[in-house]
Design an enzyme around this catalytic site. Structure first.
Site, PDB file in Angstrom:
ATOM      1  N   HIS A 105      64.508  47.729  37.262  1.00  0.00           N
ATOM      2  CA  HIS A 105      63.048  47.759  37.086  1.00  0.00           C
ATOM      3  C   HIS A 105      62.705  46.482  36.310  1.00  0.00           C
ATOM      4  CE1 HIS A 105      64.101  52.103  36.966  1.00  0.00           C
ATOM      5  NE2 HIS A 105      62.891  52.354  37.428  1.00  0.00           N
ATOM      6  N   ASP A 108      63.290  46.788  32.638  1.00  0.00           N
ATOM      7  CA  ASP A 108      64.684  46.950  32.177  1.00  0.00           C
ATOM      8  C   ASP A 108      65.249  45.613  31.742  1.00  0.00           C
ATOM      9  OD1 ASP A 108      64.578  49.490  33.369  1.00  0.00           O
ATOM     10  OD2 ASP A 108      65.677  48.841  35.155  1.00  0.00           O
TER      11      ASP A 108
HETATM   12  C1  XUL Z   1      63.836  58.641  38.230  1.00  0.00           C
HETATM   13  C2  XUL Z   1      64.550  57.727  39.132  1.00  0.00           C
HETATM   14  C3  XUL Z   1      64.219  56.292  38.975  1.00  0.00           C
HETATM   15  C4  XUL Z   1      64.117  55.538  40.266  1.00  0.00           C
HETATM   16  C5  XUL Z   1      63.661  54.116  40.108  1.00  0.00           C
HETATM   17  O1  XUL Z   1      64.220  59.953  38.371  1.00  0.00           O
HETATM   18  O2  XUL Z   1      65.362  58.129  39.921  1.00  0.00           O
HETATM   19  O3  XUL Z   1      65.167  55.719  38.133  1.00  0.00           O
HETATM   20  O4  XUL Z   1      65.340  55.519  40.923  1.00  0.00           O
HETATM   21  O5  XUL Z   1      62.425  54.026  39.488  1.00  0.00           O
END
Ligand code: XUL
Ligand code: CO
Length: 444
Positions: A105, A108
């Site tokens: 992300h 992150d």
């Molecule tokens: C949340 C989840 C996230 C997504 C990416 O449950 O799985 O980490 O994979 O935003």
């Protein structure tokens, strides 16, 4: 390799493949990256990916207490230099664990600034660093995404926020996240709904919120085209948590949503094991629903706990569950540009750097073993032949006409009255098939 000249954060060597007989806990027993696998290496075939958020941002905090995990690269008060070091530690890990891909992300990898412009500058610094490390190591980006759920501004959603100002902020954030994913050569971009859902219908216009979500996704598709990003877009369904109800509840509701708004050509599904079980489905069910519509995209590889009702994001070592998923994935022709992303985290007391290795070795070995067992199931063809036989009455005659859309009620009524009469019941043979599956799983 230039990596060697950098400080090493893990006192663990590159993980070797030693085969099933090995007693070395820091070796692969089934995942042999160099082994041939249907015209490519197993490493190329499995397309394993490391989730930056869990493995490099998750430090074991939970609603009842702070993090327990200490990492040497986290020391220091300058957030940007910590982020740069953390990125180096991450790439050292990707190489040592033989993962060809990673996922992240935006928030992150780079600290959020006081303004969007400052956040974007921080992101650019870290993206440049990641790009250099990708070049140095050959590790690639499976997909990128934007964190549209942690900052308090998103407490009532991002694209589905009742305030258009928040929608605009989220749009600006995703625009940038798409651009940096493109800059890093990402093979895809994922939309996990985060807080796109509701807590109570007392304050929610559900219809309007879904229109807004569709408008947001349309803008993303449009921007990707504008910047020349050709990666695959994914929707990652999840029924609940953090919201009481999330709009991308499961694959079936995701398909209905995309078709309702004419977006189905632009998206596939990123299916997460634990999200499937939260929706009351098996992992294999979600894969089959997506595959039946040509919309199987990628996998967030983890598992939940059958006794808990939330997303525990554990590493999955359940050979049976993954073998069944693999059979469905292979029948669907594989994941294409997707992969198996370990969206999984260490348990809070697993505080040592080695634990990160044990966790991924277990996940990768289980997937590699499941791949081999599933391959045998498919090449033997017993299961497929059984299923094909079960539907064979649709292969010719009136059954064929039903499938082709050429049969009508009066014709079928005439047939039953004049010659077919009462159908002869045939066993579904579930127990026989379960025993057959066990033979494959145990190799006995
Ligand atoms: C949340 C989840 C996230 C997504 C990416 O449950 O799985 O980490 O994979 O935003
Ligand atoms: Co996920």
């Amino acid at each position: 390799m230039p990596m060697k000249t950098r400080p090493q954060y893990f006192q663990v060597p590159r993980i070797p493949f030693e085969g099933p007989g090995s007693e070395n806990p820091l070796a692969f027993r089934h995942y042999d990256p160099a082994a041939p696998a249907d015209g490519m290496t197993l490493k190329e075939r499995m397309r394993f990916s490391i989730a930056f958020w869990h493995s490099f941002r998750g430090l074991g905090g939970d609603p009842f207490g702070p993090g327990t995990i200490r990492r040497p690269w986290e020391r220091g008060s300058d957030a940007l230099s910590v982020a740069l070091r953390r990125m180096e530690a991450a790439f050292e890990f990707f190489v040592k664990i033989e993962a060809p891909f990673w996922c992240f992300h935006d928030r992150d990898i780079a600290p959020e600034g006081a303004t969007l412009a400052e956040s974007n500058r921080n992101l650019d610094r870290l993206v440049a660093h990641a790009k250099a490390l990708q070049k140095e190591t050959g590790v690639r980006l499976l997909w990128g995404t934007a964190n549209l759920f942690s900052n308090p501004r998103y407490m009532c959603g991002a694209a589905t926020n009742p305030d258009a100002h928040v929608f605009a902020y989220a749009a600006a954030q995703v625009k940038k996240a798409l651009e940096v994913t493109h800059e890093l050569g990402g093979d895809g971009y994922t939309f996990w709904g985060g807080r796109e859902g509701y807590e109570t219908l007392l304050n929610t216009d559900l219809g309007r919120e879904q229109e807004h979500l569709a408008a947001f996704l349309r803008m993303a598709v449009d921007h990707a085209k504008r910047i020349g990003f050709k990666g695959q877009f994914y929707i990652e369904p999840k029924p609940k948590e953090p919201m009481k109800h999330q709009y991308d509840f499961d694959v079936a509701s995701g398909i209905a949503f995309l078709r309702t708004f004419g977006l189905e050509k632009h998206f596939k599904f990123n299916i997460e094991t634990n999200h499937a079980t939260l929706a009351g489905h098996t992992f294999q069910h979600e894969i089959e629903v997506a595959a039946s519509q040509g919309m199987l995209g990628s996998v967030d590889a983890n598992s939940g706990d059958m006794l808990l009702g939330w997303d525990t994001d554990q590493f999955n070592t359940d050979v049976k569950e993954i073998t069944l998923a693999m059979v469905s994935i292979m029948r669907a022709g594989g994941l294409g540009r997707g992969g198996f992303n370990f969206d999984a985290k260490l348990r809070r007391p697993s505080i040592d750097p080695e634990d990160l290795f044990y966790a991924h070795i277990g996940g990768m070995d289980t997937y590699a073993l499941a791949y081999r067992v599933a391959r045998r199931i498919i090449s033997d063809g017993h299961l497929d032949r059984f299923v094909a036989g079960r539907y064979s009455s649709y292969d010719s005659g009136f059954g064929r006409r039903i499938e082709e859309g050429n049969a009508r009620f009066p014709e079928l009524e005439r047939l039953v009255l004049s010659k077919l009469g009462e159908p002869v019941p045939r066993s579904g043979r579930q127990e026989y098939l379960e025993n057959l599956l066990n033979r494959y799983l145990t190799g006995a």
